[in-house]
Structures are given as C-alpha cells and as structure tokens.
Design an enzyme around this catalytic site. Structure first.
Site, PDB file in Angstrom:
ATOM      1  N   PRO A   1       0.831  -1.206   0.000  1.00 21.04           N
ATOM      2  CA  PRO A   1       0.000   0.000   0.000  1.00 21.04           C
ATOM      3  C   PRO A   1       0.866   1.257   0.000  1.00 21.04           C
ATOM      4  O   PRO A   1       1.839   1.335   0.751  1.00 21.04           O
ATOM      5  CB  PRO A   1      -0.774  -0.106   1.321  1.00 21.04           C
ATOM      6  CG  PRO A   1       0.067  -0.975   2.203  1.00 21.04           C
ATOM      7  CD  PRO A   1       0.768  -1.936   1.296  1.00 21.04           C
TER       8      PRO A   1
ATOM      9  N   THR B   1      -2.238  -1.432   9.355  1.00 21.25           N
ATOM     10  CA  THR B   1      -0.827  -1.074   9.542  1.00 21.25           C
ATOM     11  C   THR B   1      -0.609  -0.618  10.979  1.00 21.25           C
ATOM     12  O   THR B   1      -1.275   0.297  11.455  1.00 21.25           O
ATOM     13  CB  THR B   1      -0.417   0.024   8.540  1.00 21.25           C
ATOM     14  OG1 THR B   1      -0.532  -0.527   7.231  1.00 21.25           O
ATOM     15  CG2 THR B   1       1.015   0.483   8.764  1.00 21.25           C
TER      16      THR B   1
ATOM     17  N   HIS C   1       8.376  -0.577   6.988  1.00 20.56           N
ATOM     18  CA  HIS C   1       7.747   0.518   6.248  1.00 20.56           C
ATOM     19  C   HIS C   1       8.693   1.057   5.164  1.00 20.56           C
ATOM     20  O   HIS C   1       8.691   2.244   4.855  1.00 20.56           O
ATOM     21  CB  HIS C   1       7.360   1.637   7.230  1.00 20.56           C
ATOM     22  CG  HIS C   1       6.027   2.271   6.956  1.00 20.56           C
ATOM     23  ND1 HIS C   1       4.871   1.932   7.613  1.00 20.56           N
ATOM     24  CD2 HIS C   1       5.657   3.241   6.093  1.00 20.56           C
ATOM     25  CE1 HIS C   1       3.856   2.669   7.173  1.00 20.56           C
ATOM     26  NE2 HIS C   1       4.306   3.470   6.241  1.00 20.56           N
TER      27      HIS C   1
ATOM     28  N   PHE D   1      12.703  -5.067  -1.376  1.00 23.42           N
ATOM     29  CA  PHE D   1      12.758  -6.134  -2.389  1.00 23.42           C
ATOM     30  C   PHE D   1      12.777  -5.517  -3.791  1.00 23.42           C
ATOM     31  O   PHE D   1      11.895  -4.745  -4.144  1.00 23.42           O
ATOM     32  CB  PHE D   1      11.560  -7.083  -2.235  1.00 23.42           C
ATOM     33  CG  PHE D   1      11.661  -7.927  -0.997  1.00 23.42           C
ATOM     34  CD1 PHE D   1      12.230  -9.182  -1.054  1.00 23.42           C
ATOM     35  CD2 PHE D   1      11.253  -7.426   0.237  1.00 23.42           C
ATOM     36  CE1 PHE D   1      12.371  -9.948   0.098  1.00 23.42           C
ATOM     37  CE2 PHE D   1      11.391  -8.182   1.386  1.00 23.42           C
ATOM     38  CZ  PHE D   1      11.948  -9.444   1.316  1.00 23.42           C
TER      39      PHE D   1
ATOM     40  N   ARG E   1       7.970   1.012  -3.532  1.00 27.46           N
ATOM     41  CA  ARG E   1       8.359   2.125  -4.413  1.00 27.46           C
ATOM     42  C   ARG E   1       8.453   1.772  -5.901  1.00 27.46           C
ATOM     43  O   ARG E   1       7.973   2.547  -6.735  1.00 27.46           O
ATOM     44  CB  ARG E   1       9.681   2.725  -3.932  1.00 27.46           C
ATOM     45  CG  ARG E   1       9.587   3.428  -2.564  1.00 27.46           C
ATOM     46  CD  ARG E   1      10.954   3.931  -2.143  1.00 27.46           C
ATOM     47  NE  ARG E   1      11.012   4.513  -0.818  1.00 27.46           N
ATOM     48  CZ  ARG E   1      11.178   3.819   0.316  1.00 27.46           C
ATOM     49  NH1 ARG E   1      11.296   2.508   0.293  1.00 27.46           N
ATOM     50  NH2 ARG E   1      11.255   4.442   1.476  1.00 27.46           N
TER      51      ARG E   1
END
Ligand SMILES: Cc1cc2nc3c(=O)[nH]c(=O)nc-3n(C[C@H](O)[C@H](O)[C@H](O)COP(=O)(O)O)c2cc1C
Length: 403
Positions: A88, A165, A288, A321, A342
């Site tokens: 997300p 979260t 995060h 990752f 990202r």
C-alpha cells in the site's frame, strides 16, 4: 503524441525494477519524488533493507529437471501468478493519473495482489468495483467508534482482505520531504506552480487531468466520513491521535471484521505470536520501507525467528525487495509472499497500466529464471537448505525479554 507512446518512451531504458526510479525522478516535481523515495532520518533502515541480501547467498542444486517451472503461489484458496504483490502506498493518485486504480487494475491483469492505501485519493468503492480482488490497508482512526465505522465501510464496499498497519503509532520523521518542500496537503503557491511548469508532463498528464476529470482529489479513505483535500492552504492533516491504541483495538476489529485480517508492520516474534493468538489470518513483516523508525531492523533479519514463532500462519514481508533473487531468499527463509512498494509506484508514474505490468513481468521473469538456476520448479520447493546465511546476519531473540 499519445500517452501510451510517451509511457513507452519514458520506459525505454527500463530493464529492471531499479530503472524505474530515475525515470520517475525526471518525470515528477522534486518535492513529490522526495515524498516517495525518502527514508526516515539517516536512512539506516532503508540501506539495511538492501544490505541484508548480501548476507544471504544461494546454494543451488544441479541436474534436476527444471523444464516445467511455475512462479504461481496459492494463498487462502486463490492461486496468484507470482509470490509477490504491491504494497500500500499513500497518494498514489498524485504521482500517477488515477494511480490507485491503475495499480489495482494492472495487478488484477497480472493476477498479483495489490493493497490499496488508507491514505489514498480515490474512493475505495470505485477501486474495488474495478478490481474486486484488491486488498485494503487501514491506518487506525483515533476512536473506537471511528475505527468501527471505517471497518464497516470497507466491508460494505466489498473488500475481503483488510490489512491494518500497526507500525505508525506516531508519525515518522518527515525531515527529508520537508527539506524538499513537500507538504500534505500540498500548499498552493509559487513553488508548486514552478514545479508544475517545470514538469509539464506530470502537471498536465496527471495533476491537471485529475482536476479536469474529477476535481481536486481528497483523502477519501482515512476515515469513514472525513475528507481532506490534497491541496489546501493552512490545513493540517491529522496524523496523530492513535498513540493510545493497543491490542484491544485489534481484538475489536477481529470481532467485527469477518474477512481475512492482516497486521502489517510487525518485526518482533512475540508480537507475531500475539497477532496469531488474537486470530489474525496473516502478518506482514515490514519496517515501512525504512520510512518510519530509522534504525529498525530489516524484516529479512527477523524472518526465520518469526516463522519459528508463528508456525504455518501466512507470513508476508516487504521493505527493500527489488530482484527476483531477493524474493527467492525470503521464500527460502520462510516467507509465503513478498510485497514491493516504491518500484511499483514509479512504474505507475512513468508508464501507467503498461508500466505496472512491465514491472510485474520483469520481477516474475527474474523469479522464474532464478528458480531454474536454483534447481527447483516452484516457490513451494524452496527452503532454508538453499541458502547460506552469514554469521550474525540474523537477529537472535533467545536473549530478548518481552517487554
Ligand atoms: C510513497 C509511499 C507511501 C506509503 N504509504 C503507505 C501507507 O499508506 N500505508 C502503509 O501501510 N504503508 C505505506 N508505505 C509503506 C509501504 O507499504 C511498504 O511497506 C514499503 O514501501 C516497502 O518498502 P519498499 O518501498 O522498499 O519496497 C508507503 C511507502 C511509500 C514509498
């Protein structure tokens, strides 16, 4: 020039996930790019999220028939095409035109899970209608009533999977993007105007097009009713107010939410165990993406300990990752699924739907090829015997007391 031609042009030098980043940096105003790419404070966690993969090496097996391989991975009765999904990410519709929808629809086309952020600018009801397998991620509003109302809204919208979260009890450092003049909500003014003028493709193709088609976007889903515009002078978004929340809030959500419930942002095996006892369906190990507590351990370093603590509960992981081989290392050490943040944001930014499909295709191919070179035919065949972990690379918990 059509937008698909421009997207192709922007992606002509993209061969791996990392290549999306410089393309997005060119395309986006500096303040908005800084919001997406920045770590917290000194970037220790973000750096460690990459460095950890150096500490884990493969020990491949040879001369096995690997001609029939699959990257497919089942989870809760659905067979996804690959063992990864999209994390997300807030305000994705600010970086890409209708970003949440683009990510959700491309993920659906690729048959990979996509988690829609609670800090998104598109209505959850519209996204789930277009991509019914999407998951929703919530940040908890401050009061029991507002949490219950949000959970009810997510259920009414038709989501089957809710990700809560839990690593943002208080807001992390905003130093980097404040330095780059990013504000949430955006503050209208000469600087924003200049950033728009100097990045016309974004200003016209994303921001202008959004305003022309749907008006000024709002934070639609942080709460059941409160809507805050993405651009406003002298307005402060509420990021605080949840510091008092504890496990009992999650107990109430578990009692209310009938679908799959996932906790995201766990790093300690004791917390993972607590989540399991509470009855969640899965957890996401995450720091995060290094954006919250700087210095927080890379989730890869705690993965084997958490796996040992939770038995066969579905265990997901994100933060850092970028390669198929990274995904395979996590699967070998006990993860069921990996999420990527990202790079998918950048892919949607520069290439829209085609960009997200391209990112997914690249990662899937890297996994497919690496499985073959490892001597295995499916993600399920991996285990710790296929990797060699450097001494002290993993966090030991036998001397850690639960506080
Ligand atoms: C721009 C941006 C916005 C994010 N917004 C959220 C969010 O709204 N909710 C959330 O749980 N995590 C959020 N995250 C964290 C991601 O879900 C994920 O944990 C992290 O990006 C994974 O690391 P990676 O970017 O290195 O792959 C955000 C990350 C980025 C980069």
């Amino acid at each position: 020039m059509t937008s698909s031609y421009l997207a192709k042009r922007r992606m002509r030098k993209v061969f791996c996930l990392d290549d999306f980043e410089p393309a997005a940096r060119r395309h986006l105003p500096a303040s908005i790019f800084a919001y997406v790419c920045s770590p917290a404070e000194t970037g220790q966690s973000m750096d460690d999220n990459r460095a950890v993969f150096q500490d884990i090496r493969f020990v491949p097996r040879i001369l096995r028939d690997v001609s029939k391989r699959t990257t497919a991975r089942p989870l809760w009765g659905h067979e996804w095409a690959a063992p990864f999904g999209i994390s997300p990410m807030a305000v994705s519709a600010l970086t890409a035109y209708r970003g949440d929808l683009v990510l959700a629809q491309a993920a659906a086309a690729e048959n990979i899970p996509m988690v829609m952020s609670g800090s998104s600018l598109m209505r959850i009801e519209d996204v789930i209608k277009a991509a019914p397998k999407s998951w929703f991620q919530a940040y908890l509003p401050p009061t029991t009533e507002r949490i219950a109302a949000l959970v009810q809204r997510v259920a009414n919208a038709g989501f089957e999977t809710l990700v809560v979260t839990v690593d943002v009890a208080v807001r992390g450092s905003t130093e980097h993007y404040e330095r780059a003049h990013f504000h949430s909500p955006l503050q209208p003014g000469l600087r924003l105007l200049w950033e728009g003028l100097s990045h016309p493709a974004w200003a016209i193709g994303t921001f202008g097009r959004t305003i022309a088609t749907t008006g000024l976007p709002h934070f639609e889903n942080s709460d059941s009713e409160k809507r805050i515009p993405v651009m406003a002078r002298n307005m402060v978004r509420e990021f605080s107010g949840r510091a008092h929340l504890a496990w009992d809030a999650m107990e109430r959500i578990r009692a209310q939410w009938k679908g799959k419930l996932i906790l995201k942002g766990i790093l300690h095996p004791h917390d993972a165990q607590k989540a399991k006892v509470l009855g969640v369906d899965g957890i996401v190990l995450s720091n995060h993406g290094g954006r919250q507590l700087d210095g927080a351990v890379s989730p890869m370093r705690v993965l084997p300990a958490v796996r040992a603590a939770v038995g066969d509960m579905p265990l997901m992981i994100d933060s850092g990752f970028r390669r198929g081989t990274d995904v395979i290392k996590a699967l070998a050490l006990g993860a069921d699924f990996v999420f990527v943040g990202r790079p998918f944001n950048y892919a949607a930014t520069v290439g829209g739907h085609a960009g997200v499909v391209k990112a997914s295709t690249i990662l899937k191919k890297e996994i497919f090829d690496a499985l073959g070179m490892m001597g295995v035919t499916s993600p399920e065949s991996l285990n710790a015997g296929y990797v060699k972990v450097a001494a002290d690379a993993l966090t030991r918990f036998d001397d850690v007391l639960d506080q």
